[in-house]
Design a protein around this motif. Structure first.
Motif, short mmCIF file in Angstrom:
data_model
loop_
_atom_site.label_atom_id
_atom_site.label_comp_id
_atom_site.label_asym_id
_atom_site.label_seq_id
_atom_site.Cartn_x
_atom_site.Cartn_y
_atom_site.Cartn_z
N VAL A 1 -10.04 -0.57 34.60
CA VAL A 1 -9.37 -1.81 35.01
C VAL A 1 -10.37 -2.85 35.48
O VAL A 1 -10.22 -4.05 35.21
N GLU A 2 -11.42 -2.41 36.18
CA GLU A 2 -12.39 -3.34 36.76
C GLU A 2 -13.61 -3.55 35.86
O GLU A 2 -14.58 -4.20 36.27
N ASN A 3 -13.56 -2.97 34.65
CA ASN A 3 -14.65 -3.11 33.68
C ASN A 3 -15.98 -2.64 34.24
O ASN A 3 -17.03 -3.25 34.03
N ARG A 4 -15.95 -1.52 34.97
CA ARG A 4 -17.17 -0.88 35.44
C ARG A 4 -17.59 0.16 34.41
O ARG A 4 -16.77 0.76 33.75
N ARG A 5 -18.88 0.37 34.23
CA ARG A 5 -19.41 1.34 33.28
C ARG A 5 -18.76 1.13 31.90
O ARG A 5 -18.11 2.04 31.36
N TYR B 1 -3.68 2.24 48.61
CA TYR B 1 -4.09 0.85 48.50
C TYR B 1 -2.91 -0.10 48.41
O TYR B 1 -1.93 0.17 47.70
N ALA B 2 -3.04 -1.21 49.09
CA ALA B 2 -1.96 -2.21 49.08
C ALA B 2 -1.83 -2.89 47.73
O ALA B 2 -0.76 -3.37 47.37
N GLY B 3 -2.93 -2.94 46.96
CA GLY B 3 -2.91 -3.66 45.68
C GLY B 3 -2.59 -2.79 44.48
O GLY B 3 -2.96 -3.14 43.35
N ALA B 4 -1.88 -1.66 44.69
CA ALA B 4 -1.60 -0.74 43.59
C ALA B 4 -0.76 -1.40 42.49
O ALA B 4 -0.98 -1.16 41.30
N SER B 5 0.20 -2.22 42.87
CA SER B 5 1.05 -2.87 41.87
C SER B 5 0.24 -3.80 40.98
O SER B 5 0.43 -3.85 39.75
N GLU B 6 -0.69 -4.55 41.58
CA GLU B 6 -1.54 -5.45 40.80
C GLU B 6 -2.41 -4.67 39.82
O GLU B 6 -2.59 -5.09 38.67
N LYS B 7 -2.93 -3.52 40.24
CA LYS B 7 -3.75 -2.70 39.36
C LYS B 7 -2.94 -2.18 38.18
O LYS B 7 -3.45 -2.07 37.07
N LEU B 8 -1.68 -1.85 38.43
CA LEU B 8 -0.81 -1.39 37.35
C LEU B 8 -0.65 -2.47 36.29
O LEU B 8 -0.75 -2.20 35.09
N HIS B 9 -0.43 -3.68 36.70
CA HIS B 9 -0.26 -4.77 35.74
C HIS B 9 -1.58 -5.09 35.03
O HIS B 9 -1.58 -5.42 33.84
N GLU B 10 -2.69 -4.97 35.74
CA GLU B 10 -3.99 -5.17 35.11
C GLU B 10 -4.24 -4.10 34.04
O GLU B 10 -4.81 -4.38 32.97
N TYR B 11 -3.79 -2.89 34.32
CA TYR B 11 -3.94 -1.80 33.35
C TYR B 11 -3.10 -2.08 32.10
O TYR B 11 -3.56 -1.86 30.97
N ALA B 12 -1.89 -2.58 32.30
CA ALA B 12 -1.04 -2.91 31.15
C ALA B 12 -1.70 -3.98 30.29
O ALA B 12 -1.64 -3.93 29.04
N GLU B 13 -2.32 -4.96 30.91
CA GLU B 13 -3.03 -6.00 30.15
C GLU B 13 -4.23 -5.42 29.42
O GLU B 13 -4.54 -5.83 28.29
N LEU B 14 -4.90 -4.45 30.03
CA LEU B 14 -6.04 -3.80 29.39
C LEU B 14 -5.60 -3.07 28.11
O LEU B 14 -6.30 -3.12 27.09
N LEU B 15 -4.47 -2.39 28.17
CA LEU B 15 -3.97 -1.69 26.98
C LEU B 15 -3.69 -2.66 25.84
O LEU B 15 -3.98 -2.35 24.67
N ARG C 1 -5.21 -5.56 25.43
CA ARG C 1 -6.48 -6.13 25.01
C ARG C 1 -7.28 -5.16 24.14
O ARG C 1 -7.87 -5.55 23.13
N ILE C 2 -7.30 -3.88 24.52
CA ILE C 2 -8.12 -2.90 23.80
C ILE C 2 -7.40 -2.32 22.60
O ILE C 2 -7.99 -2.16 21.52
N PHE C 3 -6.11 -1.99 22.78
CA PHE C 3 -5.39 -1.28 21.72
C PHE C 3 -4.32 -2.13 21.03
O PHE C 3 -3.67 -1.67 20.09
N GLY C 4 -4.12 -3.36 21.53
CA GLY C 4 -3.09 -4.19 20.94
C GLY C 4 -1.68 -3.69 21.23
O GLY C 4 -0.73 -3.98 20.47
N TRP C 5 -1.53 -2.96 22.32
CA TRP C 5 -0.23 -2.37 22.65
C TRP C 5 0.38 -3.15 23.82
O TRP C 5 -0.11 -3.09 24.94
N SER C 6 1.46 -3.87 23.55
CA SER C 6 2.05 -4.74 24.56
C SER C 6 3.24 -4.13 25.28
O SER C 6 3.73 -4.69 26.26
#
Length: 345
Positions: A61-65, A96-110, A112-117
């Protein structure tokens, strides 16, 4: 029907897979939890799932490594394996308080990478379901932390690993507590490290000593054990049926960067998954014959690991869970008290 893992145990460093463990701290470890081959009923469906721990989920999600993340993407494109962040999201939800935001960021990552909306469309519903089960999940993780208090206490005692395993087995059986096979294996690994530190990589030994160190207060020790319990819960929670596919079980693979989880999972494999109904599954775990635990403590573990001669009722299980909570609190107090006595001397 013959069941085989689609990918083998491997370590990935800077996007390059390796068959042996590198010395670097941030290597990605991918481990098939089930033995490489096995037999299942002909009508049983297996779905292959790469289950992310919280570190790997955050890397994505954070584009680390990014090299390791790209390797994961290539792996999923080459094999029919799903990317499963559920356990990481469970831990995120608890901490973490920002768990919901991370979930939505993960959905956007999918997308972006796999074209799965589709994930973006279902993110809000999934987020609500995670929030609704927060209390139950917290209770389950706390239950899984129950042995850790006594493991830490015994780790600091002057005795052989074999004696400590016999001691632990007696405490668990005489107190009529739930039996956790993985936790007993984990205890064996900690006790072996205390007795034979020369067998362990120095970085692994440093991590073990840090995790086994007793905090200054009971509240801090409880929180520390809770954090460690997520690591031990990872392989246990990775076994589950796929309810939406009827007669299906998940063939799990773990992806983690945690050194202690890597070390522990390299010692064990699941030889059988048992569907318990109601979305639950249990695993029958064995020691890997090439591992340290099998080599140095295999016979001792086999001799002392707790076993039940008969099945338990729901009332029996409920009572044992209650006892485990009190048992854990007792050994947290003893451990913190032991530390205070040592500090005073």
């Amino acid at each position: 029907m013959l069941i085989k893992s689609l990918i083998e145990e491997q370590w990935v460093l800077n996007g390059i897979p390796q068959k042996t463990r590198p010395v670097e701290d941030d290597a990605l470890y991918i481990k098939p939890l089930i033995q490489s081959t096995g037999v299942a009923a002909d009508d049983r469906i297996f779905l292959h799932s790469l289950i992310l721990d919280n570190n790997i989920f955050s890397d994505l999600v954070e584009n680390r490594r990014p090299e390791n993340s790209e390797y994961i993407a290539k792996l999923l494109r080459a094999h029919p394996i799903e990317l499963n962040p559920a356990i990481a999201m469970i831990e995120q939800r608890q901490k973490y308080a920002g768990a919901s935001e991370k979930l939505h960021e993960y959905a956007e990552l999918l997308e972006r990478i796999f074209g799965w909306s589709e994930a973006k469309q279902g993110a809000a519903e999934f987020d609500a379901s995670m929030e609704a089960t927060r209390t139950a999940i917290t209770a389950n993780v706390q239950l899984l932390s129950g042995y850790l208090a006594v493991i830490v206490y015994l780790f600091h005692q002057t005795a052989t690993a074999a004696s400590k395993l016999e001691w632990l087995s007696g405490l668990v059986q005489n107190s009529d507590l739930p039996f956790f096979q993985l936790h007993y294996y984990f205890a064996a690994l900690m006790f072996l490290a205390a007795e034979r530190p020369e067998l362990f990589n120095n970085k692994d030994l440093k991590k073990i000593k840090s995790d086994m160190k007793v905090a200054k207060s009971q509240q801090e020790q409880q929180a520390k054990l809770q954090n460690l319990s997520y690591d031990l819960a990872l392989p246990a929670l990775a076994l589950f049926p796929a309810k939406s596919y009827g007669n299906a079980l998940v063939f799990p693979y773990i992806a983690t960067r945690d050194r202690l989880v890597q070390l522990f999972l390299s010692q064990v494999s699941c030889q059988m998954i048992i569907d318990m109904g109601d979305g639950r599954a249990n695993g029958s775990w064995i020691l890997n014959k090439s591992g340290m635990l099998h080599t140095y403590l295999g016979d001792v573990i086999e001799a002392y690991i707790p076993r039940r001669s008969s099945s338990s009722s729901k009332d029996d299980i409920s009572v044992r869970k209650s006892r485990l909570v009190a048992f854990s609190e007792q050994y947290i107090r003893l451990s913190v008290g032991m530390k205070s006595e040592v500090s005073t001397d």
